[in-house]
Motif scaffolding. Structure first.
Motif, PDB file in Angstrom:
ATOM      1  N   GLY A  73     -12.322   0.624   6.826  1.00 48.99           N
ATOM      2  CA  GLY A  73     -11.818  -0.686   6.409  1.00 48.99           C
ATOM      3  C   GLY A  73     -10.562  -0.570   5.563  1.00 48.99           C
ATOM      4  O   GLY A  73     -10.249  -1.450   4.759  1.00 48.99           O
ATOM      5  N   LYS A  74      -9.840   0.564   5.722  1.00 48.16           N
ATOM      6  CA  LYS A  74      -8.640   0.785   4.906  1.00 48.16           C
ATOM      7  C   LYS A  74      -7.406   0.934   5.773  1.00 48.16           C
ATOM      8  O   LYS A  74      -7.494   1.394   6.915  1.00 48.16           O
ATOM      9  CB  LYS A  74      -8.807   2.073   4.087  1.00 48.16           C
ATOM     10  N   VAL A  75      -6.265   0.572   5.184  1.00 52.20           N
ATOM     11  CA  VAL A  75      -4.981   0.865   5.802  1.00 52.20           C
ATOM     12  C   VAL A  75      -4.447   2.131   5.137  1.00 52.20           C
ATOM     13  O   VAL A  75      -4.792   2.404   3.990  1.00 52.20           O
ATOM     14  CB  VAL A  75      -3.982  -0.310   5.610  1.00 52.20           C
ATOM     15  N   PRO A  76      -3.598   2.926   5.801  1.00 49.57           N
ATOM     16  CA  PRO A  76      -3.062   2.689   7.131  1.00 49.57           C
ATOM     17  C   PRO A  76      -4.017   3.119   8.246  1.00 49.57           C
ATOM     18  O   PRO A  76      -4.852   3.996   8.068  1.00 49.57           O
ATOM     19  CB  PRO A  76      -1.824   3.614   7.145  1.00 49.57           C
ATOM     20  N   TYR A 108      -0.154   4.299   0.477  1.00 46.22           N
ATOM     21  CA  TYR A 108      -0.570   5.241   1.526  1.00 46.22           C
ATOM     22  C   TYR A 108       0.095   4.876   2.852  1.00 46.22           C
ATOM     23  O   TYR A 108       0.563   5.740   3.588  1.00 46.22           O
ATOM     24  CB  TYR A 108      -2.101   5.252   1.661  1.00 46.22           C
ATOM     25  N   LYS A 153      -9.790  -9.344   5.540  1.00 50.18           N
ATOM     26  CA  LYS A 153      -9.563  -8.394   6.644  1.00 50.18           C
ATOM     27  C   LYS A 153      -9.976  -9.022   7.973  1.00 50.18           C
ATOM     28  O   LYS A 153     -11.115  -9.472   8.111  1.00 50.18           O
ATOM     29  CB  LYS A 153     -10.377  -7.116   6.401  1.00 50.18           C
ATOM     30  N   CYS A 203       0.820  -1.222   0.000  1.00 52.50           N
ATOM     31  CA  CYS A 203       0.000   0.000   0.000  1.00 52.50           C
ATOM     32  C   CYS A 203       0.856   1.275   0.000  1.00 52.50           C
ATOM     33  O   CYS A 203       1.630   1.518   0.919  1.00 52.50           O
ATOM     34  CB  CYS A 203      -0.937   0.007   1.208  1.00 52.50           C
ATOM     35  N   SER A 212      -3.857   8.418   5.721  1.00 52.67           N
ATOM     36  CA  SER A 212      -2.404   8.606   5.763  1.00 52.67           C
ATOM     37  C   SER A 212      -1.982  10.056   6.017  1.00 52.67           C
ATOM     38  O   SER A 212      -1.056  10.320   6.789  1.00 52.67           O
ATOM     39  CB  SER A 212      -1.772   8.110   4.461  1.00 52.67           C
ATOM     40  N   LEU A 247      -5.491  -7.688   2.934  1.00 53.67           N
ATOM     41  CA  LEU A 247      -6.696  -6.894   2.637  1.00 53.67           C
ATOM     42  C   LEU A 247      -7.795  -7.733   1.982  1.00 53.67           C
ATOM     43  O   LEU A 247      -8.964  -7.352   2.001  1.00 53.67           O
ATOM     44  CB  LEU A 247      -6.337  -5.716   1.726  1.00 53.67           C
TER      45      LEU A 247
END
Ligand SMILES: N[C@@H](CCC(=O)N[C@@H](CS)C(=O)NCC(=O)O)C(=O)O
Length: 218
Positions: A49-52, A13, A38, A11, A65, A35
């Protein structure tokens, strides 16, 4: 205060925040998740529901981010954002522009058909050319000092160089100022150390699994 960054290894970000943490030489734990599957604890933590996601201590969580990077910048010296409000706002604006390009780059990487590939690469390169025109060509984004803009663009540029090595991209080749900026960024330990040593191979495998046109037409 302990810091834990929740990550997906590819990723861009997440990589922005890893670069910022490494630049500031602050200890942190990096936890990778898949991902495609999850974990429940991650979904409970991450509103989108997203990284980071940055876990601060035991129960405080930040997401996005740029928000994470600004928090790190405001709490851990040295400050990477300019002190002047207008200059700082301009840096934020160019970071947002870079986020758009990360999206275009992703679309270009995973495009399976000619039409999508052409559309995504046009979007990406039109923006890169606009950025090139805005650059003075003097070291980093804002001269000699590394800023949050540099942390935000390094993941995009790292991927450009990897893609260019897989399949020559003439419009990237032509961007002299951006490529010089890229070369400077890639030499920094915080940038080089922000991904695993096998990152180019992992990225290649990922886009190959997506059936990317970029690889098929090499
Ligand atoms: N605007 C977000 C974007 C983060 C993002 O899109 N992360 C991707 C991985 S690169 C993600 O977690 N995607 C999971 C999903 O959308 O389900 C940021 O800057 O943090």
């Amino acid at each position: 205060m302990t810091l834990e960054l929740i990550s997906f290894p590819l990723c861009p970000y997440v990589q922005r925040s890893v670069i910022t943490l490494l630049h500031k030489q602050v200890g942190f734990k990096l936890t990778h998740i898949d991902l495609a599957h999850k974990p429940e604890w991650f979904l409970a933590l991450s509103p989108m529901g997203k990284v980071p996601c940055l876990k601060i201590g035991t129960d405080t969580v930040l997401f996005e981010s740029q928000v994470i990077n600004e928090y790190l910048d405001e709490t851990i010296a040295p400050a990477l954002h300019p002190a002047d409000p207008l200059e700082r706002a301009q840096h934020r604006a160019w970071i947002a522009f870079g986020s758009e390009m990360i999206g275009d780059q992703f679309q270009m990487m995973i495009a399976q058909g000619e039409e999508r590939f052409t559309a995504a690469s046009r979007q990406l390169f039109d923006k890169l050319e606009r950025l090139e025109k805005n650059m003075t060509g003097n070291h980093f984004f804002a001269g000699q000092n590394f800023s949050l803009v540099d942390a935000a663009y390094a993941p995009l540029f790292m991927r450009m160089e990897i893609l260019h090595a897989l399949r020559p991209l003439p419009r990237w080749e032509a961007l002299g100022k951006l490529r010089r900026w890229t070369a400077l960024l890639m030499e920094l330990p915080e940038v080089a150390g922000s991904v695993t040593a096998d990152f180019p191979e992992r990225l290649r495998n990922y886009i190959s699994e997506k059936g990317s046109l970029l690889l098929r037409s090499v």
